[in-house]
Write an enzyme that holds these catalytic residues in place. Structure first.
Site, short mmCIF file in Angstrom:
data_model
loop_
_atom_site.label_atom_id
_atom_site.label_comp_id
_atom_site.label_asym_id
_atom_site.label_seq_id
_atom_site.Cartn_x
_atom_site.Cartn_y
_atom_site.Cartn_z
N ASN A 150 35.82 -13.78 2.13
CA ASN A 150 36.05 -12.52 3.54
C ASN A 150 37.32 -12.22 4.24
O ASN A 150 37.78 -11.62 4.83
CB ASN A 150 34.64 -12.58 4.57
CG ASN A 150 35.15 -14.24 5.23
OD1 ASN A 150 35.79 -15.38 4.61
ND2 ASN A 150 34.88 -14.44 6.48
N GLY A 226 32.77 -21.55 3.74
CA GLY A 226 32.00 -20.89 3.40
C GLY A 226 30.88 -20.84 3.63
O GLY A 226 31.00 -21.02 4.46
N THR A 228 26.58 -21.87 4.29
CA THR A 228 25.93 -23.41 5.18
C THR A 228 25.21 -23.50 3.95
O THR A 228 25.23 -24.90 3.11
CB THR A 228 25.18 -23.35 6.17
OG1 THR A 228 25.90 -22.68 7.29
CG2 THR A 228 24.87 -24.54 6.27
N THR A 230 25.86 -22.94 0.42
CA THR A 230 26.82 -24.42 -0.63
C THR A 230 27.37 -25.60 -0.03
O THR A 230 27.88 -26.54 -0.98
CB THR A 230 28.01 -22.84 -1.13
OG1 THR A 230 27.19 -21.51 -0.57
CG2 THR A 230 28.41 -23.27 -2.34
N GLU A 248 33.61 -26.51 6.56
CA GLU A 248 33.51 -24.65 7.66
C GLU A 248 32.76 -23.85 6.71
O GLU A 248 32.52 -23.26 6.00
CB GLU A 248 35.06 -24.61 7.40
CG GLU A 248 36.51 -24.88 7.58
CD GLU A 248 36.69 -26.00 8.64
OE1 GLU A 248 35.51 -24.93 9.91
OE2 GLU A 248 36.71 -26.46 9.10
N CYS A 282 33.50 -15.15 9.87
CA CYS A 282 33.00 -16.46 10.56
C CYS A 282 32.78 -16.78 11.64
O CYS A 282 31.99 -16.63 12.41
CB CYS A 282 33.43 -17.44 9.92
SG CYS A 282 34.83 -18.24 9.91
N GLU A 461 39.64 -28.32 10.83
CA GLU A 461 40.89 -28.08 10.04
C GLU A 461 42.06 -27.36 10.89
O GLU A 461 41.84 -27.50 12.39
CB GLU A 461 41.07 -27.02 9.32
CG GLU A 461 39.65 -26.71 8.48
CD GLU A 461 40.01 -25.61 6.57
OE1 GLU A 461 39.49 -24.37 7.52
OE2 GLU A 461 40.09 -26.20 5.44
P1 NAD Z 1 30.55 -18.76 -0.48
O1 NAD Z 1 29.69 -19.99 0.45
O2 NAD Z 1 28.87 -18.25 -1.31
O3 NAD Z 1 31.33 -19.05 -1.26
C1 NAD Z 1 32.59 -19.59 -1.17
C2 NAD Z 1 32.85 -20.20 -2.01
O4 NAD Z 1 32.42 -21.29 -3.03
C3 NAD Z 1 34.24 -19.88 -3.29
O5 NAD Z 1 34.67 -19.28 -4.51
C4 NAD Z 1 32.91 -19.77 -4.11
O6 NAD Z 1 32.90 -19.59 -5.70
C5 NAD Z 1 32.56 -21.01 -4.23
N1 NAD Z 1 30.97 -22.00 -4.85
C6 NAD Z 1 30.15 -21.45 -4.67
N2 NAD Z 1 28.97 -21.84 -4.79
C7 NAD Z 1 29.54 -23.15 -5.28
C8 NAD Z 1 28.79 -24.03 -5.48
N3 NAD Z 1 27.88 -24.77 -5.93
N4 NAD Z 1 30.23 -25.45 -5.78
C9 NAD Z 1 31.27 -24.84 -5.75
N5 NAD Z 1 31.92 -23.89 -5.54
C10 NAD Z 1 30.46 -23.34 -5.22
O7 NAD Z 1 30.48 -17.93 -0.13
P2 NAD Z 1 30.96 -16.74 1.01
O8 NAD Z 1 29.73 -15.10 0.60
O9 NAD Z 1 31.97 -16.33 0.17
O10 NAD Z 1 31.74 -16.52 2.24
C11 NAD Z 1 30.30 -16.00 3.33
C12 NAD Z 1 30.27 -17.61 4.05
O11 NAD Z 1 31.36 -17.99 4.74
C13 NAD Z 1 30.32 -17.40 5.55
O12 NAD Z 1 28.39 -18.11 5.76
C14 NAD Z 1 30.77 -17.27 6.43
O13 NAD Z 1 30.60 -17.58 7.26
C15 NAD Z 1 31.39 -18.63 5.77
N6 NAD Z 1 32.49 -19.23 6.23
C16 NAD Z 1 33.15 -19.57 7.28
C17 NAD Z 1 34.59 -19.91 7.53
C18 NAD Z 1 34.94 -21.36 8.13
O14 NAD Z 1 35.70 -21.25 9.05
N7 NAD Z 1 33.72 -21.73 8.97
C19 NAD Z 1 35.17 -19.15 6.72
C20 NAD Z 1 35.42 -18.06 6.76
C21 NAD Z 1 34.17 -18.00 6.10
#
Ligand code: NAD
Length: 480
Positions: A150, A226, A228, A230, A248, A282, A461
């Site tokens: 995102n 990413g 929750t 994951t 995060e 997020c 962070e």
């Molecule tokens: P995602 O969890 O699908 O993927 C995030 C990253 O993790 C990607 O690089 C992906 O390739 C990798 N990944 C996926 N599965 C994995 C695994 N099993 N092991 C290791 N790496 C893995 O998330 P997304 O769809 O890319 O992002 C959206 C999510 O991120 C939303 O839930 C959003 O709220 C969250 N987010 C949180 C913050 C925060 O600061 N808290 C900021 C931005 C986004």
């Protein structure tokens, strides 16, 4: 079609297997680039390169490491326009947003931690019994940084800058959905003459390249942003290996609106909180709790403005609402609109797929949706949708507002709108969220702790929190 490469040991390299993945432009729905489908050999090579680079990088003075980060920041700033366009094409976000938020923030991240490198200090504790303790903080070694789609360059630099500033070497795994600016950053590292292996970028799938990074025995810590689910998977894999973890994760953030708020500011900022980046931040405020006396006025004004927020080509300057990240994500978000209807929700506007003409006719667009008439504890109000969807909920008492604001499994952010200073302080101490904004939203100071409670993550962070995460503390106690 452009072919992107991994950045390993200071060189751009394809996947060892020769495999490729397609990278899509959300605004057109078409593949426009290919990225390495990295697997074990690539990850092993990246970690080995980082390990080789570690002794020299960790021995480099903090001031010198800061200079490298400043050099990289200057190149990112020089290429702001190119990077903003690349980010917009890769994510579907409006170019104006990429230009004003994503890329400037990447520059700020690099500069902030460049300065932090030489200002980071450790603690000392004198004991009355005639002893003194001091804490030595050393870098961990090779660390993994996994970032989402995102805010691609913004969140990637938010991790790698403190990791490098603290003297670690990094293997980064950007989202496979948005690999472009990480690739362009790799090119800039080469142009800056970054020492080989200090930063490595391995592109590829989460369940493949990401899992390999998390499980790699020589990777000491994982900083992950990413979803929750994951995050739980990563925690499960990393915990038995006792790796340091910063997670995060997702959010379902409440916006609390009281009758005594500054109405105009509250409406415009809660619109921004709901729909910025198509609701794909997020920190977005996706549940707006409104004191009943103001409810009808707020709803009518909010819906009138949401109706004007129609999606457009992200590359056009006037566009404020771009495309969502993928067809699958669009279907997921539309699925929540159907769920909301089943749960008794009234769709006040939007909630349909938007069809654009011309270049964007195959794109993944959605009309921003505003929904009312749903209880706080229904699935629509409990689960993270991560799209341009917001619900409006009237409340009668402050206690009710706090209970409903806190009544989800998440605890990332909250915003609170009122002119009553006492109330603001009182509620700020009760809201279960790591970030609480009062009469503002997403006003970010890079020194503050950033992170979530409950299922929104563990660790923080930002500022010294990040520098502490990326270092190991060793206490030395001297009796004199
Ligand atoms: P995602 O969890 O699908 O993927 C995030 C990253 O993790 C990607 O690089 C992906 O390739 C990798 N990944 C996926 N599965 C994995 C695994 N099993 N092991 C290791 N790496 C893995 O998330 P997304 O769809 O890319 O992002 C959206 C999510 O991120 C939303 O839930 C959003 O709220 C969250 N987010 C949180 C913050 C925060 O600061 N808290 C900021 C931005 C986004």
């Amino acid at each position: 079609m452009q072919k992107l490469a991994n950045y390993i040991d200071g060189k751009l390299t394809p996947a060892a297997s020769g495999g490729w993945l397609e990278d899509f432009e959300p605004a057109t729905g078409k593949a426009y680039a290919r990225i390495p489908d990295s697997h074990k050999t690539d990850m092993d090579n990246a970690v080995a390169a980082a390990q080789r680079a570690f002794p020299a990088w960790s021995a480099t003075s903090a001031a010198k490491r800061g200079e490298w980060l400043h050099k990289l920041a200057a190149l990112v700033e020089r290429d702001l326009e190119k990077l903003a366009r690349a980010e917009s094409v890769d994510t579907g976000k409006p170019i104006a947003l990429a230009r004003s938020l994503d890329i400037p923030r990447a520059v700020a991240n690099l500069r902030y931690f460049a300065a932090a490198a030489s200002q980071f200090a450790s603690e000392s504790h004198a004991m009355e019994s005639g002893a003194i303790n001091y804490t030595l903080r050393s870098p961990l070694g090779v660390v993994g940084c996994i970032s989402p789609w995102n805010l691609p360059l913004y969140l990637l630099t938010w991790k790698l800058a403190p990791a490098l500033a603290a003297g670690n070497c990094v293997v980064a795994k950007p989202s496979e959905l948005t690999p472009m600016t990480a690739y362009l950053l790799s090119e800039l590292c080469m142009e800056a003459g970054f020492p080989a292996g200090v930063l490595n970028v391995v592109q590829g799938l989460g369940p493949k390249a990401g899992v390999l990074l998390v499980e790699h025995p020589d990777v000491k810590a994982i900083s992950f942003t990413g979803g929750t689910k994951t995050g739980a998977d990563i925690a499960g894999r990393a915990a038995p290996k006792f790796k340091k973890l910063s997670l995060e994760l997702g959010g379902k953030n409440p916006t609390l609106v009281f009758s005594d708020c500054d109405f105009e500011r509250t409406v415009s900022e809660s619109m921004r909180a709901a729909f910025s980046n198509q609701g794909e931040i997020c920190l977005c405020g996706s549940r707006i709790l409104i004191e009943r006396g103001l409810y009808a006025r707020f709803r009518d004004e909010f819906v009138a403005r949401a109706k004007m927020l129609s999606p457009g080509d992200p590359l056009e300057e006037i566009t404020a609402q771009g495309a969502v990240i993928s067809e699958a994500h669009l279907q997921k978000v539309l699925g929540y609109i159907e769920l909301a209807k089943k749960e008794g929700g009234k769709i006040l506007c939007g909630g349909r797929r938007a069809r654009l003409d011309g270049r964007c006719s195959g794109g993944w667009f959605m009309e921003p949706a505003v929904i009312e008439n749903l209880p706080y504890d229904c699935r629509t109000n409990q689960e993270e949708i991560f799209g341009p969807v917001v619900t409006l909920i009237p409340f009668d008492t402050e206690d009710e507002a706090v209970a409903w604001a806190n009544g989800t499994p998440y605890g990332l952010a909250a915003s609170l709108w009122s002119r009553d200073v006492s109330r603001c302080h009182r509620l700020a101490a009760q809201l279960e969220a790591g970030l609480i904004w009062v009469n503002c939203w997403m006003l970010r100071d890079l020194r503050v702790p950033m992170g979530g409670m409950k299922q929104s993550g563990t660790g923080r962070e930002g500022g010294w929190e990040a520098m502490r995460f990326f270092t190991e503390a060793r206490n030395v106690c001297i009796k004199y």
